[in-house]
Every structure is written in structure tokens, then in C-alpha cells.
Motif scaffolding. Sequence first.
Motif, PDB file in Angstrom:
ATOM      1  N   VAL A 294      -4.282 -19.824  -0.336  1.00 58.12           N
ATOM      2  CA  VAL A 294      -4.207 -18.370  -0.252  1.00 58.12           C
ATOM      3  C   VAL A 294      -4.096 -17.879   1.191  1.00 58.12           C
ATOM      4  N   PRO A 295      -4.933 -18.347   2.148  1.00 63.74           N
ATOM      5  CA  PRO A 295      -4.789 -17.860   3.528  1.00 63.74           C
ATOM      6  C   PRO A 295      -3.412 -18.144   4.111  1.00 63.74           C
ATOM      7  N   GLY A 296      -2.892 -19.341   3.850  1.00 63.59           N
ATOM      8  CA  GLY A 296      -1.585 -19.686   4.387  1.00 63.59           C
ATOM      9  C   GLY A 296      -0.481 -18.819   3.810  1.00 63.59           C
ATOM     10  N   VAL A 297      -0.528 -18.587   2.504  1.00 66.93           N
ATOM     11  CA  VAL A 297       0.511 -17.783   1.853  1.00 66.93           C
ATOM     12  C   VAL A 297       0.431 -16.330   2.307  1.00 66.93           C
ATOM     13  N   ARG A 298      -0.774 -15.791   2.411  1.00 67.41           N
ATOM     14  CA  ARG A 298      -0.916 -14.414   2.894  1.00 67.41           C
ATOM     15  C   ARG A 298      -0.431 -14.278   4.334  1.00 67.41           C
ATOM     16  N   GLY A 299      -0.732 -15.284   5.146  1.00 70.34           N
ATOM     17  CA  GLY A 299      -0.268 -15.258   6.531  1.00 70.34           C
ATOM     18  C   GLY A 299       1.250 -15.268   6.607  1.00 70.34           C
ATOM     19  N   LEU A 300       1.885 -16.081   5.759  1.00 73.69           N
ATOM     20  CA  LEU A 300       3.341 -16.129   5.760  1.00 73.69           C
ATOM     21  C   LEU A 300       3.926 -14.799   5.304  1.00 73.69           C
ATOM     22  N   ARG A 301       3.285 -14.168   4.323  1.00 74.83           N
ATOM     23  CA  ARG A 301       3.758 -12.863   3.865  1.00 74.83           C
ATOM     24  C   ARG A 301       3.743 -11.848   5.018  1.00 74.83           C
ATOM     25  N   LYS A 302       2.649 -11.867   5.811  1.00 74.94           N
ATOM     26  CA  LYS A 302       2.549 -10.950   6.953  1.00 74.94           C
ATOM     27  C   LYS A 302       3.612 -11.273   7.998  1.00 74.94           C
ATOM     28  N   GLU A 303       3.836 -12.565   8.229  1.00 78.00           N
ATOM     29  CA  GLU A 303       4.835 -12.951   9.214  1.00 78.00           C
ATOM     30  C   GLU A 303       6.229 -12.522   8.770  1.00 78.00           C
ATOM     31  N   LEU A 304       6.537 -12.707   7.494  1.00 77.10           N
ATOM     32  CA  LEU A 304       7.832 -12.280   6.977  1.00 77.10           C
ATOM     33  C   LEU A 304       7.998 -10.771   7.106  1.00 77.10           C
ATOM     34  N   ASP A 305       6.928 -10.029   6.817  1.00 75.80           N
ATOM     35  CA  ASP A 305       6.987  -8.570   6.946  1.00 75.80           C
ATOM     36  C   ASP A 305       7.243  -8.165   8.400  1.00 75.80           C
ATOM     37  N   THR A 306       6.562  -8.851   9.328  1.00 75.04           N
ATOM     38  CA  THR A 306       6.738  -8.531  10.747  1.00 75.04           C
ATOM     39  C   THR A 306       8.155  -8.825  11.206  1.00 75.04           C
ATOM     40  N   LEU A 307       8.688  -9.974  10.805  1.00 72.91           N
ATOM     41  CA  LEU A 307      10.049 -10.322  11.188  1.00 72.91           C
ATOM     42  C   LEU A 307      11.058  -9.339  10.602  1.00 72.91           C
ATOM     43  N   THR A 308      10.773  -8.869   9.384  1.00 74.50           N
ATOM     44  CA  THR A 308      11.656  -7.881   8.767  1.00 74.50           C
ATOM     45  C   THR A 308      11.621  -6.576   9.549  1.00 74.50           C
TER      46      THR A 308
END
Length: 408
Positions: A294-308
Motif C-alpha cells: 500500500v505505501p509503495g502504490v500510494r507513493g507511485l500514485r502521488k508521483e504520477l499525479d505530480t508528473l502529470t
Amino acid sequence: MSILLASASADLTDRVHQATGGRLVVLSGPAPADPGPLLEQPGGPPDIVLLDTRLGTEQCLELAAGLGHQSPGTSVVLLSADAPRIGLLALRAGACDVVHPDADVAELTQAIDRAWQLARARRPLPAAPAAAAIAAVGAGPAAPADGGRVISVLSPKGGVGKTTVATNLAVGLARSGHATVLVDLDVQFGDVASALNLSPEYSLSDVVRSGAARDAMALKTLLARHETGLFVLCAPESPAAADDITGADVDGLLRVLASEFSYVVVDTAPGLSEHTLAAADQTTDPVLLTSMDVPGVRGLRKELDTLTQLGMFLDARHVVLNFTDARGGLSVGDIEATIGTGVDVRLPRSAAVQASVNEGVPLLQSGRRDPMTSQLHRLVDLFTPVPTLVAEPGRRRARHRGVRVGSR
């Protein structure tokens, strides 16, 4: 090259005047409310605009964003004493650099040179003839016009296997006969040297201090050579040496390497540091890595949002899921729904990985038979050409660079 400076500082104006050799238009007084006065110059929109944030940081950020929309070919440099705080905001606004307003003439000259290179790269190319355009469609992964492909392995958190993925990917590309270099950009705690069992004579900090980062011939002499044919630039041994490495250094280094190698693989530090953002700016193929928790997946979601939000990699993302295990409580479907995109490669948990790391011999070098090895080969295949452009019936091409045929 046309340059415009918006500043009320006579001292800064004098130093920029020296740095530009007098090729400068100065807009003194308050910063304008919109980009219009900056663009309405006798010779047309300037190639470079320097904005002194002492005129108002928020206003300068808004001007940078406006210039990006109205004149994409103009490079914007912010002059600010608060670079750590506004660096990400500046990047989001479209500025290409943040320089201290007290910088000396030499540093200002370097910043202006970088901005000019970017402005030239943004100039529209002549339209290609129709036949050439048609022939280029579906031609497989192509290197950028100015060099090779830059593949950065990114993750918002540590401990997800970035170095394992980066080293195996680089070794796989090198063993496939491609000129490949691996850069350890975890400048404080990188361990690519250990993962490859290397004792390099020179590190990233040596390259930066010597000035070789912008000289292809000198740079090649400082790279370590792995037994697989891979070239490697390792992180400094001391974390303190990282203080001497700037985002601009990373930018220039990757530009030079991409002009000399078919593939530049970058192992980054966790998160979106100055160095990682500089690498991302030069990246053609991001590999976004997460673990199956869960922490890793949530972190990736935030990173994808930031890159977007930054407008980066909107249609060129390769997502890799590491430590896949059906017993962990999360399914791949759950993860894809959370991150809002598909997973390209699933790397299983494997005891062979730990042995490989301890030995300093990547799996794609040893050829050890293991499910992880086959998936790492699949990752390498994402970046190498396929022999045919026609997909089999009932199967579809991968998104963007079209190098993987088959459905998930």
C-alpha cells in the motif's frame, strides 16, 4: 540570440550585460501584469527571458507560466535567492533554470548558454514530406534527434529495487550489442558500484569537478568499464560530495552522454530531488517502479499525479511492479485501478535476486534460470526494436513507443 531582463537592480543588469556581451534588452521598473510587454519586442519574442523575483516571486512565476503558453520557444530563467523553496514551482511554471541573483558573470553566462540551447531545441522543425512522415509511422523506438534514449528508473520511495532494475536493464541492453552507459544518480547513497562489483577510479563528483561533464572525449576517459561492455558512472563514495553536484551539472552530463551512447540508463534517488528532476527533464523513457504494498502504490500514485501536473511523460510511461506476490493481499488489478494506468512488467519475489546482489553479478549477466530473469528480459525488450510492425490478430500494440506486442 535575443535576451530580455526584467529587473530593477543596476548591479544585476550590469553583470547580465557582461554575460551577454551587450545583447540585452532591459525592462526596468515593476514587473508587468502579463507577458505581453515581454514578448512585444522589435525583433519579435525574445529567445531568453530572465526574471528577477525581487520584483515579486508570485508574479514572476505567473509570468513564466504565461510565457510558456504564449511563446513556447522562449526559455525562462528565474533569478532568485530562494531556489530550494521555489525550484519545483519554477519547473511547474515552465522555467528552465533558477539562478541566484548574486551569481557572478561566469555562472550567469553558463545559465544563459543552457537556456539558449533549450530555446534552439524548442524551435519548430521544417515539416517533413508526406512520404517520409508515413514511412516513420510505426518504425519502432527511435532515438531523439540529438542522440540516444535516456531511460530513468524512478520511484517515490526507497527499498523497491531501483538499483536492481537499473543495473539489469543496462546490462541487458549492453549485452544486446547496444552502446550503453549506466549513471548512478543516487548521489548520496548510490550503490551501483557494489551491484556490479566495480571499484571505479572516478565518480560522478570527479566528473563534475573536472568539467568533463560537458566534454564528450574527456568524459569517456572517466567512465568505468564493466565486463559486459557496459560503461558506468558511479556515485561518489562520500555523501558530502553530493553537495557539489547541481541539477545543471546533471542536465549537461546527460545531454553529452545521450550524444555518445544509444542508451543512457539512470538509477535515481527516491523521490523528486533536484538531481532527479534534472534527469527527468532529459528522459525519453521513464521506468516508474513500485513495490506491491500500500505505501509503495500510494507513493507511485502521488508521483504520477505530480508528473502529470508538470506535464511530463503524459504518454510515455513504463510501469514496473516489483516483489509481486499473490499472497500479499493486493492484486495487480487493484494496483492498476489505484494508479490509473496499466502495469507493463511484473517482477516476482526471488531468492536469486538477493544472491545476485551479494555477489555483485546481475541476473542478466549470470544468466541464472529464474522467473525473475525472464521478466527482466521482458523489461529489456520494451526498449529494443521488434522485427515486425504487424500485430497478430487479436493482439494489440503497447502504448506510445510501440516496442511491445501483446496484451497484458
